[in-house]
Design a protein around this motif. Structure first.
Motif, PDB file in Angstrom:
ATOM      1  N   SER A 108     -39.778  -0.326   7.121  1.00 46.38           N
ATOM      2  CA  SER A 108     -39.289  -1.654   7.524  1.00 46.38           C
ATOM      3  C   SER A 108     -37.767  -1.744   7.640  1.00 46.38           C
ATOM      4  O   SER A 108     -37.245  -2.706   8.182  1.00 46.38           O
ATOM      5  CB  SER A 108     -39.778  -2.706   6.518  1.00 46.38           C
ATOM      6  OG  SER A 108     -39.152  -2.515   5.253  1.00 46.38           O
ATOM      7  N   GLY A 109     -37.047  -0.726   7.140  1.00 40.85           N
ATOM      8  CA  GLY A 109     -35.614  -0.900   6.953  1.00 40.85           C
ATOM      9  C   GLY A 109     -34.702  -0.594   8.131  1.00 40.85           C
ATOM     10  O   GLY A 109     -33.542  -0.984   8.118  1.00 40.85           O
TER      11      GLY A 109
ATOM     12  N   ASN B  16     -36.963  -3.097   1.235  1.00 42.02           N
ATOM     13  CA  ASN B  16     -38.260  -3.654   1.649  1.00 42.02           C
ATOM     14  C   ASN B  16     -38.432  -5.100   1.167  1.00 42.02           C
ATOM     15  O   ASN B  16     -38.920  -5.958   1.904  1.00 42.02           O
ATOM     16  CB  ASN B  16     -39.397  -2.777   1.123  1.00 42.02           C
ATOM     17  CG  ASN B  16     -40.717  -3.083   1.803  1.00 42.02           C
ATOM     18  OD1 ASN B  16     -40.798  -3.128   3.022  1.00 42.02           O
ATOM     19  ND2 ASN B  16     -41.749  -3.304   1.005  1.00 42.02           N
ATOM     20  N   GLU B  17     -38.026  -5.348  -0.077  1.00 39.42           N
ATOM     21  CA  GLU B  17     -38.090  -6.718  -0.620  1.00 39.42           C
ATOM     22  C   GLU B  17     -37.220  -7.653   0.221  1.00 39.42           C
ATOM     23  O   GLU B  17     -37.606  -8.793   0.505  1.00 39.42           O
ATOM     24  CB  GLU B  17     -37.602  -6.751  -2.080  1.00 39.42           C
ATOM     25  CG  GLU B  17     -38.485  -6.008  -3.074  1.00 39.42           C
ATOM     26  CD  GLU B  17     -39.775  -6.757  -3.422  1.00 39.42           C
ATOM     27  OE1 GLU B  17     -39.884  -7.945  -3.071  1.00 39.42           O
ATOM     28  OE2 GLU B  17     -40.669  -6.122  -4.023  1.00 39.42           O
ATOM     29  N   ALA B  18     -36.045  -7.176   0.609  1.00 39.86           N
ATOM     30  CA  ALA B  18     -35.131  -8.004   1.402  1.00 39.86           C
ATOM     31  C   ALA B  18     -35.713  -8.308   2.776  1.00 39.86           C
ATOM     32  O   ALA B  18     -35.637  -9.442   3.270  1.00 39.86           O
ATOM     33  CB  ALA B  18     -33.778  -7.302   1.534  1.00 39.86           C
ATOM     34  N   VAL B  19     -36.337  -7.286   3.400  1.00 39.88           N
ATOM     35  CA  VAL B  19     -36.944  -7.486   4.727  1.00 39.88           C
ATOM     36  C   VAL B  19     -38.117  -8.465   4.614  1.00 39.88           C
ATOM     37  O   VAL B  19     -38.250  -9.388   5.430  1.00 39.88           O
ATOM     38  CB  VAL B  19     -37.423  -6.137   5.323  1.00 39.88           C
ATOM     39  CG1 VAL B  19     -38.168  -6.363   6.639  1.00 39.88           C
ATOM     40  CG2 VAL B  19     -36.250  -5.198   5.535  1.00 39.88           C
ATOM     41  N   ALA B  20     -38.940  -8.283   3.581  1.00 38.43           N
ATOM     42  CA  ALA B  20     -40.087  -9.172   3.382  1.00 38.43           C
ATOM     43  C   ALA B  20     -39.623 -10.612   3.227  1.00 38.43           C
ATOM     44  O   ALA B  20     -40.174 -11.534   3.832  1.00 38.43           O
ATOM     45  CB  ALA B  20     -40.889  -8.727   2.158  1.00 38.43           C
TER      46      ALA B  20
ATOM     47  N   ILE C 140     -45.235 -10.148   3.168  1.00 37.41           N
ATOM     48  CA  ILE C 140     -45.546  -9.603   1.848  1.00 37.41           C
ATOM     49  C   ILE C 140     -44.942  -8.202   1.737  1.00 37.41           C
ATOM     50  O   ILE C 140     -45.082  -7.386   2.657  1.00 37.41           O
ATOM     51  CB  ILE C 140     -47.074  -9.515   1.656  1.00 37.41           C
ATOM     52  CG1 ILE C 140     -47.683 -10.924   1.724  1.00 37.41           C
ATOM     53  CG2 ILE C 140     -47.430  -8.815   0.351  1.00 37.41           C
ATOM     54  CD1 ILE C 140     -49.175 -10.919   1.987  1.00 37.41           C
ATOM     55  N   ALA C 141     -44.267  -7.925   0.626  1.00 36.63           N
ATOM     56  CA  ALA C 141     -43.723  -6.584   0.401  1.00 36.63           C
ATOM     57  C   ALA C 141     -44.807  -5.711  -0.233  1.00 36.63           C
ATOM     58  O   ALA C 141     -45.223  -5.957  -1.369  1.00 36.63           O
ATOM     59  CB  ALA C 141     -42.503  -6.653  -0.512  1.00 36.63           C
ATOM     60  N   SER C 142     -45.281  -4.716   0.510  1.00 39.49           N
ATOM     61  CA  SER C 142     -46.235  -3.753  -0.056  1.00 39.49           C
ATOM     62  C   SER C 142     -45.451  -2.644  -0.753  1.00 39.49           C
ATOM     63  O   SER C 142     -44.417  -2.198  -0.244  1.00 39.49           O
ATOM     64  CB  SER C 142     -47.109  -3.144   1.046  1.00 39.49           C
ATOM     65  OG  SER C 142     -48.015  -4.102   1.541  1.00 39.49           O
TER      66      SER C 142
END
Lengths: 158, 81
Positions: free
Chosen positions: A12-13, A44-48, A54-56
């Motif tokens: 995702s980054g 990933n948390e930031a993108v979510a 939802i951050a997987s």
């Protein structure tokens, strides 16, 4: 009839965060972003958070989500393994270019998706644009609904 | 955006004189290419048909890549099957 595809993003980054999520998946009327994964948990948390997804924490977790398709935007050496996992989970796959490190890897990806009855797309982002489709329709009138790639069929390289 | 396409009934003109030949003007709507690729693939899934950016195109591109490497090693042109 179902009118939107539910998406998960693997990797995702990078290009996903810069372009494909904000300019593609989010504004597309027939797509909805459900969950994202990146090897960098913090990113990933930031993108979510940024895109209300939802951050997987693992790819396996992402594939257990109620998604129809995955967009794979990781480095190319990761593609084959991630395509195999996604196909075994029954997800359609839109994979960044090039598909694999070798022809053999790419053929392996095609084979597993065919076996599982899934579509495997390659993210040539400049290819399905309106301008090209209209151009093709003039040049290949009979194939207007599904233009074959007369313009980018390279036959020899040096 | 305008593109000029020569009508296929016009024979080859060695002087490349556009004004003497009929042409077609097309006016496609500008579209974000990332939006286009996601919408197209999503439609393919919803309609259960092959996407335009399909595996065959990806595989062909992979063959072009490998031919480039092979040609760089050998110094000669490589045919792509």
């Amino acid at each position: 009839m179902k009118n939107e595809v539910l998406w998960g993003v693997i990797g995702s980054g990078g290009i996903a965060r810069r372009r494909t999520i904000p300019e593609g998946i989010i504004p597309a009327k027939n797509a909805r972003l459900i969950t994202v994964f990146d090897i960098n948990q913090e990113v990933n948390e930031a993108v979510a958070s940024q895109f209300n997804a939802i951050a997987s924490h693992t790819i396996e977790e992402l594939l257990l989500s109620e998604i129809d398709a995955v967009y794979i935007a990781t480095p190319v050496n990761m593609h084959l393994g991630q395509v195999i996992l996604s196909a075994k989970a029954g997800k359609h796959i839109f994979c960044e270019k090039p598909l694999g490190l070798t022809i053999q890897e790419a053929e392996g990806m095609g084979a597993i998706c065919k076996k599982e009855g899934l579509f495997l797309g390659t993210a040539f982002f400049a290819s399905p644009t309106t301008a090209q489709r209209i151009s093709w329709s003039y040049m290949v009138p009979k194939a207007a609904s599904l233009p074959r790639v007369l313009l980018d069929r390279i036959l020899q390289a040096r | 955006m305008n593109a000029w396409l020569e009508d296929d009934t016009v024979a080859y003109d060695p002087n490349q004189n556009r004004s003497s030949a009929k042409g077609l003007t097309i006016n496609p709507n500008p579209k974000n290419t990332y939006l286009a690729e996601i919408e197209e693939f999503s439609n393919a899934v919803l309609e259960n048909r092959e996407p335009l950016n399909n595996f065959a195109k990806g595989l062909h591109s992979q063959k072009v890549l490998e031919a480039c490497y092979e040609s760089a090693r050998s110094g000669i042109a490589v045919d792509i099957c």
